[in-house]
Design a protein around this motif. Sequence first.
Motif, PDB file in Angstrom:
ATOM      1  N   HIS A   4     -48.023 -35.559  -2.319  1.00  0.00           N
ATOM      2  CA  HIS A   4     -48.166 -34.438  -3.246  1.00  0.00           C
ATOM      3  C   HIS A   4     -47.234 -34.604  -4.446  1.00  0.00           C
ATOM      4  CE1 HIS A   4     -44.915 -33.093  -0.547  1.00  0.00           C
ATOM      5  NE2 HIS A   4     -44.448 -32.501  -1.635  1.00  0.00           N
ATOM      6  N   ASP A  87     -60.296 -29.779  -2.355  1.00  0.00           N
ATOM      7  CA  ASP A  87     -60.111 -31.015  -3.101  1.00  0.00           C
ATOM      8  C   ASP A  87     -61.122 -31.038  -4.235  1.00  0.00           C
ATOM      9  OD1 ASP A  87     -58.321 -31.600  -1.082  1.00  0.00           O
ATOM     10  OD2 ASP A  87     -59.626 -33.039  -0.088  1.00  0.00           O
ATOM     11  N   ASP A  92     -56.046 -31.933  -5.723  1.00  0.00           N
ATOM     12  CA  ASP A  92     -56.235 -31.293  -4.419  1.00  0.00           C
ATOM     13  C   ASP A  92     -55.099 -30.293  -4.264  1.00  0.00           C
ATOM     14  OD1 ASP A  92     -58.093 -33.382  -4.200  1.00  0.00           O
ATOM     15  OD2 ASP A  92     -56.744 -34.592  -2.963  1.00  0.00           O
ATOM     16  N   ASN A 118     -54.962 -36.156  -9.018  1.00  0.00           N
ATOM     17  CA  ASN A 118     -55.772 -37.352  -8.804  1.00  0.00           C
ATOM     18  C   ASN A 118     -55.960 -38.210 -10.046  1.00  0.00           C
ATOM     19  OD1 ASN A 118     -56.210 -36.633  -6.102  1.00  0.00           O
ATOM     20  ND2 ASN A 118     -57.899 -35.306  -6.684  1.00  0.00           N
TER      21      ASN A 118
END
Length: 150
Positions: A4, A87, A92, A118
């Motif tokens: 993350h 997501d 996400d 992403n």
Amino acid sequence: MPGHDFADAYQVATSISGLDARQAADAIIKHPPSWIKGLMTIRNRVVKLFRLRTVEMGVDDPKSALRMVGGFPIVSQSSQEVILGFDDKHLDFRISIVAAPDRFGGTQVTVATLVKTNNFLGRTYLATILPFHRIIVRHLLERASFERLA
């Protein structure tokens, strides 16, 4: 969420004994004030241009009550924790709402957010919404009416 890029958590103490995570999630998210609904409407209009998912925050659809909380999909649920999120191509995210008994007979409620970007769009989006995110989450947690659940 491995890898993350962002995490935060906020916590409040309630005097309610036996509060479960779903009750806490409902109290925090299901009835946002109009200014938050307005910000989410603007957000939804902008993200549609990029073909990203929208969140109809505060929309109560009885058919989706078992799968959603205030427009956010439920990823997992137990009496102690509800995890919301999804997501998308840009990022996400997960929102964890934990309800735990405290030593005074009440319940500690913690809201944590994790985000994994992403791509460049996700990093740009995250940088843009972070100031709003912090204000909104704190406000929702501070104004949640846990007492009406007792």
